[in-house]
Design a protein around this motif. Structure first.
Motif, short mmCIF file in Angstrom:
data_model
loop_
_atom_site.label_atom_id
_atom_site.label_comp_id
_atom_site.label_asym_id
_atom_site.label_seq_id
_atom_site.Cartn_x
_atom_site.Cartn_y
_atom_site.Cartn_z
N SER A 1 0.91 -0.94 0.17
CA SER A 1 0.16 0.27 0.17
C SER A 1 1.03 0.70 -0.06
O SER A 1 2.08 1.63 0.04
CB SER A 1 -0.40 0.10 1.38
N ASP A 2 -0.06 2.43 -0.51
CA ASP A 2 1.26 3.78 -0.90
C ASP A 2 1.58 4.22 0.67
O ASP A 2 0.37 3.75 1.51
CB ASP A 2 0.21 4.99 -1.39
N PRO A 3 2.48 4.40 1.19
CA PRO A 3 2.77 5.48 1.92
C PRO A 3 1.91 6.35 3.14
O PRO A 3 1.09 7.10 1.96
CB PRO A 3 4.24 6.01 2.60
N LYS A 4 1.50 7.01 4.26
CA LYS A 4 0.44 8.00 4.52
C LYS A 4 1.88 9.03 4.82
O LYS A 4 2.35 8.14 5.57
CB LYS A 4 0.20 7.48 5.40
N VAL A 5 1.63 10.14 4.83
CA VAL A 5 2.68 10.80 4.94
C VAL A 5 1.82 11.91 5.83
O VAL A 5 0.83 12.69 5.83
CB VAL A 5 3.08 12.11 3.97
N ALA A 6 2.66 12.20 7.21
CA ALA A 6 2.50 12.88 8.24
C ALA A 6 2.45 14.17 8.36
O ALA A 6 3.73 14.87 8.16
CB ALA A 6 2.98 12.35 9.65
N THR A 7 1.14 14.78 8.27
CA THR A 7 1.82 16.82 7.96
C THR A 7 1.57 17.58 9.42
O THR A 7 0.60 16.81 10.48
CB THR A 7 0.91 17.38 7.20
N ASP A 8 2.08 18.81 9.21
CA ASP A 8 1.80 18.82 11.38
C ASP A 8 0.90 20.63 10.47
O ASP A 8 0.62 21.50 9.65
CB ASP A 8 3.50 19.74 11.09
N THR A 9 -0.25 20.97 10.88
CA THR A 9 -1.18 21.53 10.26
C THR A 9 -1.34 22.97 11.32
O THR A 9 -2.24 23.25 11.06
CB THR A 9 -2.20 21.00 10.11
N THR A 10 -0.66 22.85 12.63
CA THR A 10 -1.32 23.18 13.72
C THR A 10 -0.18 24.27 14.13
O THR A 10 0.80 24.22 14.01
CB THR A 10 -0.68 22.07 15.25
N ALA A 11 -0.58 24.87 13.98
CA ALA A 11 -0.09 26.79 14.15
C ALA A 11 0.80 26.83 15.48
O ALA A 11 -0.30 26.42 16.04
CB ALA A 11 -1.05 28.07 13.73
N PRO A 12 1.89 27.53 15.65
CA PRO A 12 2.42 27.46 17.30
C PRO A 12 1.27 28.33 18.34
O PRO A 12 -0.04 29.20 17.44
CB PRO A 12 3.48 28.33 16.62
N ALA A 13 1.73 28.75 19.54
CA ALA A 13 0.46 29.24 19.78
C ALA A 13 1.31 30.72 19.72
O ALA A 13 2.43 30.73 19.06
CB ALA A 13 1.11 28.26 21.67
N LYS A 14 0.16 31.79 20.01
CA LYS A 14 0.94 33.26 19.86
C LYS A 14 2.20 33.23 20.78
O LYS A 14 2.47 32.92 22.55
CB LYS A 14 -0.13 33.86 20.60
N PRO A 15 2.84 33.66 20.25
CA PRO A 15 4.25 34.53 21.25
C PRO A 15 3.84 35.08 22.24
O PRO A 15 2.74 35.53 22.54
CB PRO A 15 5.43 34.91 20.28
N VAL A 16 5.18 35.52 22.78
CA VAL A 16 4.70 36.41 24.25
C VAL A 16 6.20 37.11 23.96
O VAL A 16 7.33 37.09 23.93
CB VAL A 16 5.12 35.58 25.44
#
Length: 342
Positions: A1-16
């Motif tokens: 089967s084709d591999p699944k690509v793990a992606t990051d779609t979570t924005a960083p927390a707002k900085p301080v």
């Protein structure tokens, strides 16, 4: 089967933004931000312009040196992770300006400019509001310094004699110390006064003499020989009333006005003091009984300084002399006195 690509779609927390930016507007301070480790942290001014960038370390800290002087207003940060997700903006820190402008410099020489409204050039912090002040601290004009630091101010009133200074206030309301003063001096003599009073028949008296002259000037009255015979100060209406200190002699009477700076006007056109009063009738003091046919010394009392003529019964002049300061004159007839009235 084709591999699944793990992606990051979570924005960083707002900085301080950790650094207090009070008083830091107009400078390039080191700004510490806490953000997601490894994220790229961008710093923004109040208008959303990016003014610096850095990468958060494994402890989540990044120190950013702005590329420009921070303008007054909110400063925020956003963090972007390696996957390209960007955080919300941080809560703002406010960059304020608590530094007064340097004291301005008044460039214009004000010698001889008191009493006028000259254009006054001042050098001050660009963008600051520059106010001009008279010696008593009254504001007499205002303008905004251009990007070259120059402003030309036209006073709203005639500048009084004395120090003129300037102060600069920046858009944050910080006001400079006063500039070094330029001294406005008055080198203009008053216009020549006008003697208003008719002095016909006033010689030998002390009449009130009205003179029109520059308001506030000291007005002196002079006789024909240039002797000062009275003085007064012209009021706001430009009138001075002078009572002579001595009887005015016959001849020209003039006035001169001197302003508070010591400038003296030309002499006024003269008014002529004349004497229209006849002397009192003289008294022949000598008894002429038995003197007909002779040339006796005849003493007469008359107005001092007057010319006294002696007449025989037919109106022929038979002698003349001048009365001394005591009013006495002794006349020797030029002919033998005929019988009759003398």
């Amino acid at each position: 089967s084709d591999p699944k690509v793990a992606t990051d779609t979570t924005a960083p927390a707002k900085p301080v933004v950790n650094t207090d930016l009070t008083g830091k507007a107009g400078t390039k301070p080191s700004v510490e931000v806490t953000a997601e480790p490894g994220s790229t942290v961008a710093l923004y001014d109040k208008d959303g312009n990016k003014i610096g960038e850095g990468t958060a370390a494994s402890n989540g800290k990044v120190t950013i040196t702005p590329t420009v002087a921070i303008p007054v207003g909110n400063v925020t940060a956003k963090a972007t992770d390696a996957a390209g997700n960007t955080s919300d903006a941080s809560d703002p820190k406010v960059a304020t300006d608590t530094t007064a402008p340097a004291k301005p410099v008044v460039n214009t020489d004000l010698t001889g400019k008191a009493g006028t409204k000259p254009s006054v050039e001042v050098t001050a912090e660009p963008g600051s509001t520059v106010a001009l002040y008279d010696k008593d601290g009254n504001k007499i004009g205002e303008g905004t310094a251009a990007s070259n630091g120059k402003v030309t101010i036209t006073p709203t009133v005639a500048i009084p004699v004395g120090n003129v200074t300037a102060k600069a206030t920046d858009p944050s309301g910080n006001t400079s110390d006063a500039s070094d003063p330029k001294v406005a001096t008055d080198t203009t003599a008053p216009a020549k006064p006008v003697v208003n009073t008719d002095l016909t028949g006033k010689a030998g008296t002390k009449p009130s003499v009205e003179v029109s002259a520059e308001p506030g000037s000291t007005v002196a009255l002079y006789d024909k020989d240039g002797n000062k015979i009275g003085e007064a100060t012209a009021g706001a209406d430009g009138k001075a009333t002078i009572t002579p200190t001595v009887d005015i002699p016959v001849g020209n009477v003039t006035a001169k006005a001197t302003d508070p700076s010591g400038n003296t006007s030309d002499a006024s056109d003269p008014k002529v003091a004349t004497d229209t009063t006849a002397p009192a009738k003289p008294v022949v003091a000598t008894d002429l009984t038995g003197k007909a046919g002779t040339k006796p010394s005849v003493e007469v009392t008359a107005e001092p300084g007057s010319t006294v003529a002696l007449y025989d019964k037919d109106g022929n002049k038979i002698g003349e002399g001048t009365a001394a300061s005591n009013g006495k004159v002794t006349i020797t007839p030029t002919v033998a006195i005929p019988e009759g009235n003398v």
